[in-house]
Design a protein around this motif. Structure first.
Motif, PDB file in Angstrom:
ATOM      1  N   SER A 129     -13.305   7.771  -0.018  1.00 18.13           N
ATOM      2  CA  SER A 129     -11.862   7.325   0.162  1.00 18.13           C
ATOM      3  C   SER A 129     -10.937   7.902  -0.944  1.00 18.13           C
ATOM      4  O   SER A 129     -11.105   7.852  -2.008  1.00 18.13           O
ATOM      5  CB  SER A 129     -11.670   5.737   0.091  1.00 18.13           C
ATOM      6  N   GLU A 130      -9.672   8.345  -0.378  1.00 21.20           N
ATOM      7  CA  GLU A 130      -8.666   8.774  -1.209  1.00 21.20           C
ATOM      8  C   GLU A 130      -8.040   7.575  -2.005  1.00 21.20           C
ATOM      9  O   GLU A 130      -7.540   7.687  -3.183  1.00 21.20           O
ATOM     10  CB  GLU A 130      -7.544   9.661  -0.456  1.00 21.20           C
ATOM     11  N   ILE A 131      -7.691   6.554  -1.270  1.00 21.43           N
ATOM     12  CA  ILE A 131      -6.951   5.550  -1.825  1.00 21.43           C
ATOM     13  C   ILE A 131      -7.899   4.122  -1.466  1.00 21.43           C
ATOM     14  O   ILE A 131      -8.380   3.771  -0.275  1.00 21.43           O
ATOM     15  CB  ILE A 131      -5.751   5.088  -0.904  1.00 21.43           C
ATOM     16  N   ILE A 132      -7.975   3.351  -2.522  1.00 15.89           N
ATOM     17  CA  ILE A 132      -8.563   2.194  -2.323  1.00 15.89           C
ATOM     18  C   ILE A 132      -7.579   1.101  -2.576  1.00 15.89           C
ATOM     19  O   ILE A 132      -6.794   0.968  -3.554  1.00 15.89           O
ATOM     20  CB  ILE A 132      -9.876   2.077  -3.116  1.00 15.89           C
ATOM     21  N   ILE A 133      -7.249   0.152  -1.654  1.00 13.35           N
ATOM     22  CA  ILE A 133      -6.299  -0.953  -1.950  1.00 13.35           C
ATOM     23  C   ILE A 133      -7.144  -2.114  -2.201  1.00 13.35           C
ATOM     24  O   ILE A 133      -7.758  -2.664  -1.237  1.00 13.35           O
ATOM     25  CB  ILE A 133      -5.399  -1.084  -0.741  1.00 13.35           C
ATOM     26  N   ALA A 134      -6.950  -2.636  -3.343  1.00  7.78           N
ATOM     27  CA  ALA A 134      -7.760  -3.854  -3.889  1.00  7.78           C
ATOM     28  C   ALA A 134      -6.667  -5.035  -3.782  1.00  7.78           C
ATOM     29  O   ALA A 134      -5.847  -5.077  -4.800  1.00  7.78           O
ATOM     30  CB  ALA A 134      -8.330  -3.635  -5.166  1.00  7.78           C
ATOM     31  N   ASP A 135      -6.431  -6.075  -2.934  1.00  6.24           N
ATOM     32  CA  ASP A 135      -5.924  -7.097  -2.972  1.00  6.24           C
ATOM     33  C   ASP A 135      -6.498  -8.379  -3.379  1.00  6.24           C
ATOM     34  O   ASP A 135      -7.362  -9.115  -2.930  1.00  6.24           O
ATOM     35  CB  ASP A 135      -5.425  -7.520  -1.200  1.00  6.24           C
ATOM     36  N   GLU A 136      -6.188  -8.495  -4.748  1.00  9.01           N
ATOM     37  CA  GLU A 136      -6.515  -9.765  -5.557  1.00  9.01           C
ATOM     38  C   GLU A 136      -8.257  -9.774  -5.467  1.00  9.01           C
ATOM     39  O   GLU A 136      -8.752 -10.838  -5.124  1.00  9.01           O
ATOM     40  CB  GLU A 136      -6.077 -10.973  -4.914  1.00  9.01           C
ATOM     41  N   PRO A 137      -8.861  -8.796  -5.803  1.00 14.43           N
ATOM     42  CA  PRO A 137     -10.171  -8.519  -5.669  1.00 14.43           C
ATOM     43  C   PRO A 137     -11.185  -9.605  -6.679  1.00 14.43           C
ATOM     44  O   PRO A 137     -12.205  -9.595  -6.559  1.00 14.43           O
ATOM     45  CB  PRO A 137     -10.866  -7.017  -5.795  1.00 14.43           C
ATOM     46  N   THR A 138     -10.516  -9.886  -7.512  1.00 14.04           N
ATOM     47  CA  THR A 138     -11.348 -10.663  -8.571  1.00 14.04           C
ATOM     48  C   THR A 138     -10.806 -11.953  -8.774  1.00 14.04           C
ATOM     49  O   THR A 138     -11.185 -12.743  -9.744  1.00 14.04           O
ATOM     50  CB  THR A 138     -11.076  -9.963  -9.788  1.00 14.04           C
ATOM     51  N   THR A 139      -9.853 -12.457  -7.874  1.00 11.41           N
ATOM     52  CA  THR A 139      -9.426 -13.905  -8.024  1.00 11.41           C
ATOM     53  C   THR A 139     -10.267 -14.817  -7.832  1.00 11.41           C
ATOM     54  O   THR A 139     -10.222 -16.004  -8.754  1.00 11.41           O
ATOM     55  CB  THR A 139      -8.201 -14.268  -7.056  1.00 11.41           C
TER      56      THR A 139
END
Ligand code: ATP
Ligand code: MG
Length: 316
Positions: A172-182
């Motif tokens: 993947s060129e872009i990884i969108i991480a949405d609060e991955p560690t909350t």
């Protein structure tokens, strides 16, 4: 050319017979290999900004205007079929809860192989080799054996690693991480952040990292966009934002970080707005310690200071 550019994005939700605007003129740029952090309190519009990029919005969402350019093509003008070739392959999502992306009924290996077969056109032993490599890259011990494990046999942090492995395996060129560690404890949180930084360096992947915790992202990210009430209110290099925050909301967010020396933190008084609240001016005005009369007269225009963009009348 930026790898991703969001231009004047306006989005509303239809509810109870009327439209409520949730994003106002969002402008963001992500450069190749860069990590952009999007920070702000709950409900400010971080997730829906990200989901607009992936075109995974709720059915009552309506994009009123704007463009989202990925490598120069406007994602908002693509067909759903064309979008399916972008999602997961070119742009991947690491959600807050990894179980959203993992099916509890299938092994990690079969799910990883599926995305590799679909997106990378590899089959059999070649696909398996890629799967093992990807798990090793995200530091899952005994990667080969772990292909046969089910998601519930992995800890929360390990599941997040598997999702990241899927994105890496698809290049993947872009990884969108949405609060991955909350949902993870602090040590595991730090390990995942470190892993993301490593991948950014080794693979040249661009990241959008969403968090309500500025303390978590300011060191790892290159740029930061601070959102409030559906607006971007400040946008600059992360270091600059941390050392020299301009917007009173950014200043308050930084004061709200725990101070290791004094063990003090200053909560921001009041509550963030809902999309149903109407503002004639700046949405932060009701909570702003530096408010002026002019702040009720429309959302402030962008002010370019030496190192940042800030939407606040103090800098006009
Ligand atoms: N389907 C929907 N219908 C109506 N309103 C919605 C819908 N989805 C999101 N919203 C509203 O849009 C606003 C932005 O939501 P969003 O999920 O992007 O917030 P967020 O910044 O990601 O918050 P959090 O930190 O809690 O995840 C919120 O006020 C939310 O209530
Ligand atoms: Mg969110």
């Amino acid at each position: 050319m930026s790898i991703l550019e969001i231009k004047n994005l306006n989005l509303a939700f239809h509810s109870n017979g009327r439209d409520y605007q949730a994003l106002h003129d969002i402008n963001l740029k992500l450069e190749k290999g860069e990590m952009l952090a999007i920070v702000g309190e709950s409900g400010c519009g971080k997730t829906i900004t990200a989901m607009s990029v992936l075109r995974l919005l709720a059915s009552n969402a309506k994009i009123l205007s704007g463009e989202i350019f990925y490598k120069g093509q406007n994602l908002l003008s693509l067909t759903e079929k064309q979008m399916q070739n972008i999602r997961g392959r070119e742009i991947s999502l690491v959600p807050q809860d990894p179980m959203i992306s993992l099916n509890p009924l299938y092994t990690i290996g079969s799910q990883l192989l599926e995305v590799i077969e679909i997106h990378q056109n590899l089959k059999g032993s070649e696909a398996k080799k890629r799967a093992v490599e990807a798990l090793e890259q995200v530091k899952i011990p005994n990667a080969k054996e772990r292909l046969n494990s089910y998601p519930h046999e992995f800890s929360g942090g390990m599941r997040q690693r598997v999702i990241i492995a899927m994105a890496i395996a698809c290049k993947s060129e872009i990884i969108i991480a949405d609060e991955p560690t909350t949902a993870l404890d602090v040590t595991v949180q730090a390990q995942i952040m470190e892993l993301i930084k490593e991948i950014q360096k080794s693979e040249g992947t661009s990241f959008i990292f969403i968090s309500h915790d500025f303390g978590l992202v300011y060191e790892a990210s290159d740029k930061t966009a601070v959102m409030y009430g559906g607006h971007v209110v400040e946008n600059a290099d992360s270091y600059e934002i941390f050392k020299n925050p301009k917007h009173p909301y950014t200043q308050a967010l930084i004061k709200a970080l725990p101070d290791f020396n004094t063990r003090q933190l200053e909560a921001i008084e009041g509550y963030p707005p809902s999309i149903k609240d109407y503002f004639s001016g700046c949405p932060f005005e009701p909570r702003c310690p530096k408010k002026m009369d002019i702040c009720k007269n429309g959302f402030p225009p962008v002010c370019k200071t030496e190192n940042s963009f800030v939407w606040c009348y103090l800098y006009k």
